[in-house]
Design an enzyme around this catalytic site. Structure first.
Site, PDB file in Angstrom:
ATOM      1  N   VAL A   1     -11.339   0.830   1.272  1.00  0.00           N
ATOM      2  CA  VAL A   1     -10.363   1.445   0.376  1.00  0.00           C
ATOM      3  C   VAL A   1      -8.987   0.966   0.837  1.00  0.00           C
ATOM      4  O   VAL A   1      -8.595   1.191   1.987  1.00  0.00           O
ATOM      5  CB  VAL A   1     -10.446   2.988   0.396  1.00  0.00           C
ATOM      6  CG1 VAL A   1      -9.373   3.585  -0.515  1.00  0.00           C
ATOM      7  CG2 VAL A   1     -11.836   3.450  -0.010  1.00  0.00           C
ATOM      8  N   TYR A   2      -8.278   0.281  -0.072  1.00  0.00           N
ATOM      9  CA  TYR A   2      -6.963  -0.265   0.238  1.00  0.00           C
ATOM     10  C   TYR A   2      -5.878   0.684  -0.262  1.00  0.00           C
ATOM     11  O   TYR A   2      -5.998   1.261  -1.342  1.00  0.00           O
ATOM     12  CB  TYR A   2      -6.787  -1.641  -0.416  1.00  0.00           C
ATOM     13  CG  TYR A   2      -7.602  -2.696   0.273  1.00  0.00           C
ATOM     14  CD1 TYR A   2      -7.057  -3.444   1.313  1.00  0.00           C
ATOM     15  CD2 TYR A   2      -8.911  -2.945  -0.101  1.00  0.00           C
ATOM     16  CE1 TYR A   2      -7.807  -4.412   1.957  1.00  0.00           C
ATOM     17  CE2 TYR A   2      -9.670  -3.913   0.535  1.00  0.00           C
ATOM     18  CZ  TYR A   2      -9.109  -4.646   1.561  1.00  0.00           C
ATOM     19  OH  TYR A   2      -9.853  -5.592   2.206  1.00  0.00           O
ATOM     20  N   PHE A   3      -4.824   0.809   0.536  1.00  0.00           N
ATOM     21  CA  PHE A   3      -3.712   1.704   0.229  1.00  0.00           C
ATOM     22  C   PHE A   3      -2.426   0.909   0.065  1.00  0.00           C
ATOM     23  O   PHE A   3      -2.258  -0.142   0.683  1.00  0.00           O
ATOM     24  CB  PHE A   3      -3.523   2.735   1.361  1.00  0.00           C
ATOM     25  CG  PHE A   3      -4.630   3.736   1.443  1.00  0.00           C
ATOM     26  CD1 PHE A   3      -4.500   4.977   0.836  1.00  0.00           C
ATOM     27  CD2 PHE A   3      -5.807   3.442   2.112  1.00  0.00           C
ATOM     28  CE1 PHE A   3      -5.531   5.903   0.902  1.00  0.00           C
ATOM     29  CE2 PHE A   3      -6.840   4.359   2.176  1.00  0.00           C
ATOM     30  CZ  PHE A   3      -6.700   5.596   1.578  1.00  0.00           C
TER      31      PHE A   3
ATOM     32  N   LEU B   1      -5.331   2.069  -3.769  1.00  0.00           N
ATOM     33  CA  LEU B   1      -5.221   1.072  -4.846  1.00  0.00           C
ATOM     34  C   LEU B   1      -6.576   0.791  -5.469  1.00  0.00           C
ATOM     35  O   LEU B   1      -6.817   1.088  -6.614  1.00  0.00           O
ATOM     36  CB  LEU B   1      -4.659  -0.243  -4.299  1.00  0.00           C
ATOM     37  CG  LEU B   1      -3.198  -0.271  -3.924  1.00  0.00           C
ATOM     38  CD1 LEU B   1      -2.848  -1.599  -3.272  1.00  0.00           C
ATOM     39  CD2 LEU B   1      -2.343  -0.060  -5.153  1.00  0.00           C
TER      40      LEU B   1
END
Length: 191
Positions: free
Chosen positions: A38-40, A110
Site C-alpha cells: 500500500v503506497y502513501f 494512493l
C-alpha cells in the site's frame, strides 16, 4: 543503505524458465511470498512527482504461512540506468495501527500493488520473480550496499546476471510497479 536494483519484463521467457536458469547458475530459493504493497502520498508533496515512495508492505510466506509487515521509504532514483535508491525499512508490529498513524499525520493511501514473488539469492544478490496483478511477470535483481562508490560496479554485475539469465536488456524498465499501475489505470480510463 543503497538498494541497487534493475527490473525487466520476463517475456518472452516464463518465470519458471528463468527460475530454472537461475538455479542452474547457483541461485537458491529462499521464499515464495504473497505481497500487498500500500503506497502513501505525503501531505506536503507528491511522491509521484518527486520520485519517492512510502510503502506499507505485508508479506505472507506461502510455504510457512508466516506474515510480517514492514514500512519502507525509498528516495528518488539516483541514475538513468537502474532503479538505485536510498532505502530505509523497518518492521511493523501492527499494520492497522501504522495505517491509522499515517492517516492521522496526513499521509493518504494512493494505490495497492499485489504480487506473488519467488525470491532466490546468490552471493549477496537477490533475484525476485514477480507475478504482478494487472501488470504481468517481471524479474528484479537487487543488491544492498552502504558504499555509494560501488554503485556503478554493482549495476554492471546485475546487468551481467540479467544477460546470464537470457533476459534481453531491451526488457529493462526504471518504472516502479506503482508507476506501471498508475499508467495502466490511466490507459484503462482512457486518459
Amino acid at each position: 543503505m543503497i538498494e541497487v536494483e534493475i527490473k525487466a519484463a520476463a517475456a518472452p521467457l516464463t518465470l519458471e524458465e528463468i527460475k530454472s536458469k537461475a538455479e542452474e547458475a547457483g541461485f537458491t530459493e529462499e521464499a515464495v511470498l504473497k505481497e500487498l504493497d500500500v503506497y502513501f502520498n505525503a501531505p506536503d508533496r507528491s511522491f509521484i512527482k518527486t520520485d519517492e515512495a512510502l510503502r506499507l508492505r505485508t508479506y505472507e510466506d506461502l510455504n510457512t504461512g508466516e506474515t510480517r509487515t514492514v514500512i519502507t521509504y525509498k528516495g528518488p532514483k539516483s541514475d538513468s540506468r537502474s532503479n538505485t535508491r536510498e532505502e530505509y525499512e523497518t518492521g511493523i508490529e501492527n499494520s492497522a495501527v501504522m495505517r491509522e498513524l499515517l492517516n492521522a499525520l496526513g499521509y493518504v493511501p494512493l494505490l495497492a500493488v499485489s504480487k506473488t514473488r519467488t525470491q532466490l539469492s546468490k552471493d549477496g544478490v537477490t533475484l525476485c520473480l514477480d507475478k504482478v496483478w494487472k501488470l504481468g511477470e517481471f524479474v528484479e535483481l537487487e543488491a544492498l550496499t552502504e558504499d555509494k562508490s560501488k554503485k556503478k560496479e554493482t549495476v554492471e554485475k546485475l546487468l551481467s546476471l540479467l544477460d546470464d539469465l537470457c533476459i534481453s536488456r531491451d526488457n529493462l524498465t526504471q518504472k516502479s510497479y506503482l508507476e506501471m499501475l498508475v499508467d495502466y489505470m490511466r490507459k484503462k480510463a482512457g486518459r
